[in-house]
Design an enzyme around this catalytic site. Structure first.
Site, PDB file in Angstrom:
ATOM      1  N   ASN A 107       0.839  -1.204   0.000  1.00  0.00           N
ATOM      2  CA  ASN A 107       0.000   0.000   0.000  1.00  0.00           C
ATOM      3  C   ASN A 107       0.866   1.243   0.000  1.00  0.00           C
ATOM      4  O   ASN A 107       1.976   1.244   0.534  1.00  0.00           O
ATOM      5  CB  ASN A 107      -0.956  -0.003   1.208  1.00  0.00           C
ATOM      6  N   PHE A 111      -1.636   8.145   4.432  1.00  0.00           N
ATOM      7  CA  PHE A 111      -2.466   8.712   5.500  1.00  0.00           C
ATOM      8  C   PHE A 111      -3.724   9.390   4.952  1.00  0.00           C
ATOM      9  O   PHE A 111      -4.066  10.520   5.332  1.00  0.00           O
ATOM     10  CB  PHE A 111      -1.673   9.725   6.330  1.00  0.00           C
ATOM     11  N   SER A 181       5.314   4.993   8.913  1.00  0.00           N
ATOM     12  CA  SER A 181       4.764   4.761   7.573  1.00  0.00           C
ATOM     13  C   SER A 181       5.786   5.190   6.530  1.00  0.00           C
ATOM     14  O   SER A 181       6.377   6.270   6.642  1.00  0.00           O
ATOM     15  CB  SER A 181       3.470   5.557   7.385  1.00  0.00           C
ATOM     16  N   ASN A 183       5.030   6.003   3.527  1.00  0.00           N
ATOM     17  CA  ASN A 183       4.304   6.668   2.446  1.00  0.00           C
ATOM     18  C   ASN A 183       4.104   8.166   2.645  1.00  0.00           C
ATOM     19  O   ASN A 183       3.451   8.815   1.833  1.00  0.00           O
ATOM     20  CB  ASN A 183       2.944   5.983   2.255  1.00  0.00           C
ATOM     21  N   THR A 184       4.656   8.718   3.725  1.00  0.00           N
ATOM     22  CA  THR A 184       4.692  10.165   3.928  1.00  0.00           C
ATOM     23  C   THR A 184       6.156  10.574   3.940  1.00  0.00           C
ATOM     24  O   THR A 184       6.887  10.221   4.875  1.00  0.00           O
ATOM     25  CB  THR A 184       4.017  10.562   5.255  1.00  0.00           C
ATOM     26  N   LYS A 217       4.933   3.379  17.356  1.00  0.00           N
ATOM     27  CA  LYS A 217       4.991   2.355  16.309  1.00  0.00           C
ATOM     28  C   LYS A 217       6.180   2.632  15.405  1.00  0.00           C
ATOM     29  O   LYS A 217       6.315   3.733  14.856  1.00  0.00           O
ATOM     30  CB  LYS A 217       3.701   2.351  15.487  1.00  0.00           C
ATOM     31  N   ASN A 246       5.745  -1.674  11.567  1.00  0.00           N
ATOM     32  CA  ASN A 246       4.964  -1.239  10.410  1.00  0.00           C
ATOM     33  C   ASN A 246       5.386  -2.031   9.165  1.00  0.00           C
ATOM     34  O   ASN A 246       6.100  -3.028   9.272  1.00  0.00           O
ATOM     35  CB  ASN A 246       5.178   0.274  10.216  1.00  0.00           C
TER      36      ASN A 246
END
Length: 355
Positions: A107, A111, A181, A183-184, A217, A246
């Site tokens: 993915n 966010f 994450s 993805n940021t 996390k 994660n």
């Protein structure tokens, strides 16, 4: 209806559309009665009583629409989010990919969520603030908080976490500070020691006299020095628990045509890596800090191994895509079977026995 019969139909749909349909289906289901604690599986972590150790990981219920219903599927707790202060659309679609041959998911959502204000209003409709909540009201709900993309890019990410603590703590049994994450852009830089000290100092100051536990996390893609720094920072700032881990940006040998997609990889290929990071943190922290194991867990045997390695609780998400919605119930039953085999009376008795 058996999930194996409807899974082929779901897999004909775009992965994100199928995800949204599952949320819609759960919203129509009645809310089950509170989940009874199981004498073999109940445990207490960070002062919170969990009826069983199997939780839903963040990422499934991003906006807090169905977290309060997940105990009906056998989960002992559910973590919603990631929620950012302001609504944001996330990355362009397509951004969710099934790697069927690898029993994995990639993915790159970024966010996507409707913002903390809207979520707080929604959650408050089914959940009273902690101060007026009775002991048997629903299941344990954690709220995962993050920073908006623009704030992170501008170096204002810490302020967004402070906002998240202030806004969401009254509605959460625990808060998870998500700095892992992939993805940021720039978010994982907050795992460095100096940045992490600044972040955790601000978060703990924002919590003030509130008693909501703070969990952190982290990513699985850490060097030994990173693991040592994070472990030390968690102790110094009195973090209540550490979630390991994660998704990963690494790419082990994969068979799926989607193997080259950008984003975080989860599911079966993450199992060994996340297990290894859990063992690393257990070695450094011992029993000083509760650990929550997440990443590639799809069976009772895998959950059992993660608990024996040092996890007080476990979480899952990607495995639901392949195993179906009642996976938590099955894992709990398998855990009890393994415990009975080994003469274990309560799950607490095996936390870290292999460490």
């Amino acid at each position: 209806m058996s999930y194996c019969l409807i899974r082929p139909l779901l897999f004909t749909l775009d992965a994100e559309r199928a995800h949204n349909l599952s949320i819609a289906a759960l919203r129509m289901m009645p809310t089950a009665k509170p989940l009874a604690a199981d004498p073999m599986l109940e445990t207490t972590v960070a002062g919170i009583r969990f009826p069983n150790p199997v939780g839903l990981a963040a990422g499934y219920d991003k906006d807090g629409r169905v977290a309060h219903k997940m105990h009906g599927l056998g989960f002992g707790f559910a973590e919603l989010g990631t929620l950012t202060p302001l609504a944001q659309p996330g990355n362009p679609q397509p951004r969710l990919f099934r790697l069927v041959e690898d029993r994995a998911v990639i993915n790159r959502f970024g966010f996507n969520n409707g913002g903390q204000g809207a979520a707080a209003d929604r959650i408050a409709r089914y959940r009273r603030p902690k101060e007026s909540r009775s002991g048997g009201e629903g299941l344990v709900i954690g709220i995962n908080i993050g920073a908006n993309k623009d704030a992170t890019a501008a170096g204002r990410g810490i302020a967004d976490y402070v906002t998240g603590v202030t806004c969401m703590a009254p509605l959460a049994d625990y808060l998870t500070v998500n700095i892992s994450s992939p993805n940021t852009p720039g978010l994982r830089a907050l795992q460095g020691r100096a940045a992490l000290d600044d972040l955790l100092g601000a978060v703990m100051a924002a919590r003030g006299s509130d008693t909501t536990p703070i969990f952190l996390k982290v990513a699985p893609d850490l060097e030994p020095a990173d693991v040592e720094d994070i472990a030390a920072a968690c102790i110094d700032h009195r973090v209540d628990a550490l979630i390991v881990s994660n998704t990963t940006v690494t790419r082990p040998a994969l068979r799926s045509a989607h193997a080259g997609e950008m984003g975080g990889l989860s599911g079966a290929p993450l199992t060994d890596l996340s297990h290894a990071r859990l063992k690393d943190f257990r070695r450094l922290l011992g029993t000083k800090l509760p650990l929550i194991g997440v990443g590639g867990i799809a069976s009772g045997a895998q959950a059992y191994a993660r608990i024996r390695a040092g996890a007080s609780l476990v979480q899952l998400y990607s495995a639901l895509v392949y195993e179906g919605p009642y996976l938590a119930k099955r894992i709990n039953a398998e855990l009890k079977g393994l415990m009975t085999r080994d003469g274990v009376r309560n799950i607490v008795d095996i936390v870290g026995v292999d460490a």
